[in-house]
Design an enzyme around this catalytic site. Sequence first.
Site, PDB file in Angstrom:
ATOM      1  N   ASP A 185     -14.745  -0.426  10.005  1.00  0.00           N
ATOM      2  CA  ASP A 185     -15.591  -0.768   8.863  1.00  0.00           C
ATOM      3  C   ASP A 185     -16.617  -1.780   9.347  1.00  0.00           C
ATOM      4  O   ASP A 185     -16.263  -2.771   9.994  1.00  0.00           O
ATOM      5  CB  ASP A 185     -14.743  -1.367   7.736  1.00  0.00           C
ATOM      6  CG  ASP A 185     -13.704  -0.376   7.217  1.00  0.00           C
ATOM      7  OD1 ASP A 185     -13.880   0.838   7.459  1.00  0.00           O
ATOM      8  OD2 ASP A 185     -12.723  -0.808   6.582  1.00  0.00           O
ATOM      9  N   GLY A 210      -6.869   5.517   5.822  1.00  0.00           N
ATOM     10  CA  GLY A 210      -6.452   6.243   4.618  1.00  0.00           C
ATOM     11  C   GLY A 210      -6.875   7.699   4.696  1.00  0.00           C
ATOM     12  O   GLY A 210      -7.912   8.044   5.250  1.00  0.00           O
ATOM     13  N   GLU A 258     -13.730  -4.829  10.296  1.00  0.00           N
ATOM     14  CA  GLU A 258     -12.319  -4.653  10.637  1.00  0.00           C
ATOM     15  C   GLU A 258     -12.087  -3.225  11.098  1.00  0.00           C
ATOM     16  O   GLU A 258     -12.948  -2.354  10.934  1.00  0.00           O
ATOM     17  CB  GLU A 258     -11.416  -4.987   9.445  1.00  0.00           C
ATOM     18  CG  GLU A 258     -11.684  -4.144   8.209  1.00  0.00           C
ATOM     19  CD  GLU A 258     -10.891  -4.640   7.005  1.00  0.00           C
ATOM     20  OE1 GLU A 258     -11.260  -5.689   6.454  1.00  0.00           O
ATOM     21  OE2 GLU A 258      -9.922  -3.963   6.614  1.00  0.00           O
ATOM     22  N   GLU A 262       0.815  -1.214   0.000  1.00  0.00           N
ATOM     23  CA  GLU A 262       0.000   0.000   0.000  1.00  0.00           C
ATOM     24  C   GLU A 262       0.851   1.267   0.000  1.00  0.00           C
ATOM     25  O   GLU A 262       0.397   2.337   0.412  1.00  0.00           O
ATOM     26  CB  GLU A 262      -0.933  -0.003   1.206  1.00  0.00           C
ATOM     27  CG  GLU A 262      -1.955  -1.128   1.148  1.00  0.00           C
ATOM     28  CD  GLU A 262      -2.735  -1.235   2.439  1.00  0.00           C
ATOM     29  OE1 GLU A 262      -3.608  -0.392   2.651  1.00  0.00           O
ATOM     30  OE2 GLU A 262      -2.444  -2.124   3.238  1.00  0.00           O
ATOM     31  N   SER A 288      -6.771  -1.694   2.023  1.00  0.00           N
ATOM     32  CA  SER A 288      -7.099  -1.245   0.667  1.00  0.00           C
ATOM     33  C   SER A 288      -7.770  -2.336  -0.159  1.00  0.00           C
ATOM     34  O   SER A 288      -7.733  -2.303  -1.388  1.00  0.00           O
ATOM     35  CB  SER A 288      -5.850  -0.736  -0.075  1.00  0.00           C
ATOM     36  OG  SER A 288      -5.417   0.466   0.502  1.00  0.00           O
ATOM     37  N   TYR A 343     -10.374   3.788  -5.123  1.00  0.00           N
ATOM     38  CA  TYR A 343      -9.412   4.821  -5.513  1.00  0.00           C
ATOM     39  C   TYR A 343      -9.690   5.460  -6.866  1.00  0.00           C
ATOM     40  O   TYR A 343      -8.890   6.237  -7.361  1.00  0.00           O
ATOM     41  CB  TYR A 343      -7.986   4.258  -5.435  1.00  0.00           C
ATOM     42  CG  TYR A 343      -7.651   3.866  -4.018  1.00  0.00           C
ATOM     43  CD1 TYR A 343      -7.495   4.845  -3.041  1.00  0.00           C
ATOM     44  CD2 TYR A 343      -7.557   2.534  -3.642  1.00  0.00           C
ATOM     45  CE1 TYR A 343      -7.229   4.501  -1.727  1.00  0.00           C
ATOM     46  CE2 TYR A 343      -7.293   2.180  -2.328  1.00  0.00           C
ATOM     47  CZ  TYR A 343      -7.127   3.172  -1.375  1.00  0.00           C
ATOM     48  OH  TYR A 343      -6.877   2.823  -0.078  1.00  0.00           O
ATOM     49  N   ASN A 350      -9.068   0.035  11.352  1.00  0.00           N
ATOM     50  CA  ASN A 350      -7.811   0.556  10.812  1.00  0.00           C
ATOM     51  C   ASN A 350      -7.208   1.541  11.794  1.00  0.00           C
ATOM     52  O   ASN A 350      -7.857   2.519  12.143  1.00  0.00           O
ATOM     53  CB  ASN A 350      -8.063   1.288   9.489  1.00  0.00           C
ATOM     54  CG  ASN A 350      -8.738   0.390   8.490  1.00  0.00           C
ATOM     55  OD1 ASN A 350      -8.097  -0.306   7.731  1.00  0.00           O
ATOM     56  ND2 ASN A 350     -10.073   0.373   8.500  1.00  0.00           N
ATOM     57  N   ARG A 406     -10.587   3.889  12.363  1.00  0.00           N
ATOM     58  CA  ARG A 406     -11.769   3.797  11.500  1.00  0.00           C
ATOM     59  C   ARG A 406     -12.247   2.354  11.535  1.00  0.00           C
ATOM     60  O   ARG A 406     -11.479   1.437  11.248  1.00  0.00           O
ATOM     61  CB  ARG A 406     -11.441   4.191  10.067  1.00  0.00           C
ATOM     62  CG  ARG A 406     -12.682   4.488   9.236  1.00  0.00           C
ATOM     63  CD  ARG A 406     -12.357   4.545   7.758  1.00  0.00           C
ATOM     64  NE  ARG A 406     -12.181   3.202   7.228  1.00  0.00           N
ATOM     65  CZ  ARG A 406     -11.248   2.859   6.339  1.00  0.00           C
ATOM     66  NH1 ARG A 406     -10.387   3.746   5.900  1.00  0.00           N
ATOM     67  NH2 ARG A 406     -11.165   1.615   5.915  1.00  0.00           N
TER      68      ARG A 406
END
Lengths: 446, 319
Positions: free
Chosen positions: B268, B287, B281, B22, B158, B227, B283, B266
């Site tokens: 999800d 990002g 999950e 990443e 990602s 993206y 983070n 964050r």
Amino acid sequence: MFPHLSSGGATSGTPPTPAAGTRLDPWLGAYAERAHAMRASEIRALFAVANRPEVVSLAGGMPNLAGLPMDVLGEIAQRVIAMQGATALQYGSGQGDETLREQILEVMRLEGIHAHADDVVVTTGSQQALDLVTRIFVNPGDVIVAEAPSYVGALGVFRAYQADIVHVPMDTDGLIPAALESTLVALASEGRRVKLLYTVPNFHNPAGVTLSAARRPQILEIARRYGVLVLEDNPYGLLGFDSNPIDALRSIDDEGVIYLGSFSKTFAPGYRVGWAVAPHAVREKLVLASESAILCPSNASQLAISAYLSTCDWYGQIKSFREMYRERRDAMLGALAEHMPDCSWTVPDGGFYTWVKLPDGLDAKDMLPRAVTARVAYVPGTAFYADGQGRDHMRLSFCYPTPERIREGVRRLAGVVTGESELVDLFGTSGSDRRDGVQTPGPDLA
Amino acid sequence: MNPSSAATSPRVVILAGGLSHERDVSLRSGRRVAEALRTVGLEVSVHDVDVDLIPALSQARPDLVWPLLHGASGEDGSIRDVLDLLGLRALGTGPRQSRIAWSKPIAKTVVQRAGLATPEFVTLPQSLFRELGASRVLDAIVGRLGLPLVVKPSRGGSALGVSYVTSAADLPRAMVACFAYGDTALIERAVTGTELAVSVIDTGEGPYALPAVEIVTDGPYDFDARYNAGRTEYFTPARLTSEVAEQVSEMAIAAHRALGLAHLSRTDLIVDGSGTAQFLEVNVAPGMTETSLFPQAAEAAGRHLGELYRELVMGALAP
């Protein structure tokens, strides 16, 4: 194009605050259709790692500039600005500097091309020439016939002009005449209009093969018979390892061929100078198209190259490049033979690349993250097809790393292939028919 | 570090890049955060994770290091360990907790123990498939978890290596794609419903949630959908009833707490057909690119990104 929008929406009841959705690009509806295929890809993101020094990149197509006399080139650049600054820093001719065009004739004579300086259009790299030729000939839906595989940067241009790309197979002698003819017959029977035959006849990118001398007139004859203009892209022609330059297709046929040349591989890509040689009427349109695109090619670059050609032993430099690339090719082929006996590959007589066939069932694109983890990079074969073929191939470049690094890279790659083979055996998977379209790598990888 | 200079205008080094898959995303995140912090007057530089990093940090002695590294050493806590060794203060979750959050199966187990719902899953290393026979293991997985399934590397972000599998015939290929990114796969029952990302911030007063971002795509929310602007439509705040909105905020805060995360995270998650939020999950280095979810949530909350990032910096510098 984006059906749904309500799918997965509110869970129950009425939303307390109606929220407007966003696609993060207010101009999304405004893009031309040709922009839709221009997307960031996972592959491109993985290549970000390839530029790190820890990674042996067998992916890049960057020429190795180590042998250039930088001090001399620095003096030339200084002189160009000091002595010819008023010209070098000014707009120039749309067709390109006349002296440079004369000198380009001299370069092309090595490949048997006899042309007039008026036939030459200087472009911003031959990549721009590809764009201009496609722009003036190709309507959306027109067919361009190209080798299988084909240069990724050309596929990107053809895709941008919404051409329909039809691949024709090659063997170790390059494009197969019978296959070309049967493809053109089939397209004609479907009423399809074929506008161009795009070919890289010498030291092909990515396949590494060269169109044999015997096939050259045959290919031209077939193209002539079916009324197809040949677009001969020849950036590597002077970089043959074992023989004198091969006569270009353009040397046999000056009416049915547009020839593209470049200083990027034989001198320095940073100057961005290439050229097209075209039949008179075509050349007129190319100049007009080029003027509308860029007004004129860079005068500073042209004058610097012109001074280099007139004051330096440029052909001697090319000969030393050949030796350097030959040594690297030998390192790569030797390492492949030693470490990757389950693969097969082409044996290039020049240029930058070999084209490697993976063991059955392996997918070069799926394998790339594993390679990046092992600190080695290559370009998966799918990049070089417009139709999803090529999953079982990869392009390896030997132009940039040192022979030692090349051997180390291949050794790492062998471990990657072994690991991936075990995995594929374990799960009993084999190549699929997934289609990804053109995924253009960045300029340093093309 | 020099506390007096930190009190006025702290000097921040952002770590971005690294050698992970990443790298590209991280570089973009790093640049965005650096720009935002500069707009509020902070002195910020961005550094790659390479052989020059330790000398550069040792010489610069920044007041704070903000690792915006995605994947591998950036999120697994190792870089944080090195920063600790150098005696540098860092923004974000500490090394031990990063290690837990970075492993999706371990994080799922932790939040499950804390009473949060998460889709049923199994975590299996590649070697086990070899020992037991891949088809037998896959049959057992489908027999137990059913279809559709999500296959993902047990570590990484990602959506790299992630497949959404609707038929058993596609499962072997998904396993191959997953194992290209790592040796261990997490296979979980796919939940359909409203896909959400909830960002959590803690600048010293305890964690609070930003508005949930709802993600609607024309297929899986994969790398392409993440993206490239266009394929995904984001609704912020998410189109949820106030009860459900509350539930998902609480889940993200509960996950942040249960996993011992710091400053920002964050989560999800997905709200299934019955209205239950399911943890997917978390983070620890979300990002921060142009299309990322954390900045979208912050902006929807009316927050100026530069101001918010400065608050995070000041929070991390607070004694």
